[in-house]
Design a protein around this motif. Structure first.
Motif, short mmCIF file in Angstrom:
data_model
loop_
_atom_site.label_atom_id
_atom_site.label_comp_id
_atom_site.label_asym_id
_atom_site.label_seq_id
_atom_site.Cartn_x
_atom_site.Cartn_y
_atom_site.Cartn_z
N GLY A 8 39.40 40.97 37.04
CA GLY A 8 40.64 40.91 37.37
C GLY A 8 41.38 42.22 37.46
O GLY A 8 40.91 43.27 36.88
N GLN A 10 44.53 43.38 37.61
CA GLN A 10 45.85 43.49 36.92
C GLN A 10 45.89 43.10 35.40
O GLN A 10 45.10 43.72 34.64
CB GLN A 10 46.95 42.63 37.73
N GLU A 14 44.78 36.47 37.59
CA GLU A 14 45.09 36.73 38.90
C GLU A 14 44.32 35.74 40.17
O GLU A 14 44.85 35.89 41.20
CB GLU A 14 44.10 38.06 39.38
N LEU A 265 43.23 40.11 43.10
CA LEU A 265 44.32 40.89 43.02
C LEU A 265 45.46 39.93 43.41
O LEU A 265 45.29 39.25 44.43
CB LEU A 265 44.28 42.29 44.05
N LYS A 266 46.27 39.88 42.65
CA LYS A 266 47.72 38.89 42.94
C LYS A 266 48.34 39.59 43.76
O LYS A 266 48.72 40.81 43.68
CB LYS A 266 48.21 38.27 41.64
N THR A 269 52.76 40.70 40.56
CA THR A 269 52.14 40.98 39.36
C THR A 269 52.86 40.02 38.34
O THR A 269 53.90 39.82 38.21
CB THR A 269 52.40 42.40 38.89
#
Ligand code: GDP
Ligand code: IMO
Ligand code: MG
Length: 427
Positions: A8, A10, A14, A265-266, A269
């Motif tokens: 992940g 962040q 995600e 990565l989304k 956030t």
């Protein structure tokens, strides 16, 4: 042969579950290497939705061997109910392997997690209350109880007795709670031992042998880079190492066997629990992201805090993990915006920071410096290739890639298994 790590990038959530599931057809083993049932990984296959907490996502792919590595903390009651829940839905977990060296979450860990959070009041971390921090604390203090202890009732009894001699003092004298009964806990855990015994093995040995035989191993992180105990927003973190280094210590696979590091990565956030979050939106735009993205916790049901994409964090994740590829998720959620702000740097007390500031205080003061990218109106959930995306969505992906420092190799355009655009192979 390839050992691929999925991390992940962040603060968690995600879309690691979906990404791991997507690779299920190409890998032989899927290994969880840290965390416990604080994780909540969602996988959507056709009209079926699965929420996995302790089990590696590989359980959903019949040809994959799912492995719980030594770096994981296991609540055996929760694990067994997860296994039973899947069995009711026709998913068999007989092939699951569990490291003998993984640590057990005990009833006193859960009790202490809850009371210490209450004690912290406004400064609380906002933990999931699953006993994660106290279990890792005991592991590091060399007081932990491990999966292998389940195999020896005499040792297990002694260890529970020794642990409660201390923990009951803490629970009763400091927190004014009732103490726990060692005999009852021993009986409960011996019950779990019977069912778990066939799964317990030396997973490091199994995995390194599998790599020698040319098998593909996928290491699935729980949580995210910014929740890492060393590299996250300490103390508002979890108590283990979701970053790629943790994949080695948490599985017993040496670093020189790792071939790819995929950062999830989304396209915006989120974070759950307390702690700094520079791009957080406390207005109706944050609420719009929450509703449109369905940002509600899989484990605790809490509302996720939502904000715009933060490129400083993405670059940091690239650096800390050695990300070779990004899997960009939830791009579809951003359809319908005129312009999309992206944080490119922070203003900290009047000074521009292009990297995460060194101290906690500075990070708490960080204000996002935004660049606005043009949005798109089209629904992209049916897109099959990158070229199907509207030009502005393509440009958004390319801009994020440029800012984040690693190529985007896959893009999520919906929660379903098939709603993924693959730009290059990930294994
Ligand atoms: P994890 O903890 O990293 O596995 O992520 P979670 O499962 O907690 O949260 C991600 C949520 O987003 C889940 O509900 C997924 O089904 C969903 N999801 C994953 N990828 C996509 C995507 O590309 N688009 C949309 N709309 N939803 C996605
Ligand atoms: P997945 O795997 C998001 C957060 C908690 C809290 C902090 C510490 O689904 O991405 P803990 O119970 O671990 O001691 O809590 O970490 N947290 C997560 N946030 N996704 C997760 O897992 C998380 N696991 C822990 O909310 O802020
Ligand atoms: Mg999650």
């Amino acid at each position: 042969m390839p050992a691929v790590v999925l991390v992940g990038a962040q603060w968690g959530d995600e879309g690691k579950g979906k990404a791991t599931d997507l690779l299920g057809g190409d890998v032989d083993y899927v290994v969880r290497y840290q965390g416990g049932n604080n994780a909540g990984h969602t996988v959507v296959i056709g009209d079926q939705k699965y929420a996995l907490h302790l089990l590696p996502t590989g359980v959903l792919s019949p040809d994959v061997v799912p492995v719980i590595g030594n770096g994981v903390v296991i609540d055996p009651g929760v694990l067994l109910s997860e296994i039973d829940g899947l069995a009711e839905r026709g998913i068999n977990c007989d092939r699951l392997l569990i490291s003998a060296n993984a640590h057990l979450i005990m009833p006193h860990h859960k009790a202490i997690d809850k009371v210490t959070e209450r004690y912290l009041g406004k400064s609380k971390i906002g933990t999931t209350g699953r006993g994660i921090g106290p279990t890792y604390g005991d592991k590091i203090s060399r007081m932990g109880i491990r999966v292998q202890d389940l195999l020896d009732p005499g040792i297990l009894g002694q260890k529970i007795e020794a642990a409660l001699t201390e923990k009951n003092q803490i629970l009763t004298k400091i927190y004014n709670r009732r103490g726990l009964e060692p005999a009852k806990i021993l009986e409960e855990y011996l019950g779990y031992a019977e069912r778990l015994r066939p799964h317990i093995t030396d997973t490091s040995l199994v995995l390194t042998r599998a790599l020698d035989e040319g098998k593909v191993v996928l290491l699935e992180g729980g949580q995210g880079t910014l929740l890492d105990i060393d590299h996250g927003t300490y103390p508002f973190v979890t108590s283990s190492s979701p970053t790629s280094g943790g994949a080695c210590t948490g599985s017993g696979i040496p670093p020189n066997r790792l071939t790819r590091i995929i950062g999830i990565l989304k396209a915006y956030t989120t974070r759950v629990g307390s702690g700094p979050f520079p791009t957080e939106l406390l207005d109706e735009q944050g609420e719009w992201l929450r509703q449109t993205g369905g940002e509600f916790g899989v484990t605790t049901g809490r509302n996720r805090r939502c904000g715009w994409f933060d490129a400083v964090i993405a670059r940091y994740a690239t650096r800390i993990n050695g990300v070779t590829d990004f899997f960009l998720t939830k791009l579809d959620v951003l359809s319908g915006l005129e312009r999309i702000p992206v944080c490119v740097a922070y203003d900290v007390d009047g000074v521009r920071h292009d990297e995460i500031p060194m101290t906690q205080t500075e990070f708490h003061h960080a204000k996002p410096i935004y660049e606005e990218l043009p949005g798109w109106q089209e629904d992209i959930t049916g897109a099959k290739t990158f070229e199907d995306l509207p030009p502005n969505a393509q440009a958004y992906v390319r801009a994020l890639e440029e800012m984040s420092g690693a190529p985007v190799s896959a893009i999520g355009v919906g929660p379903g298994r098939t709603q993924t655009l693959q730009l290059r192979s990930l294994v």
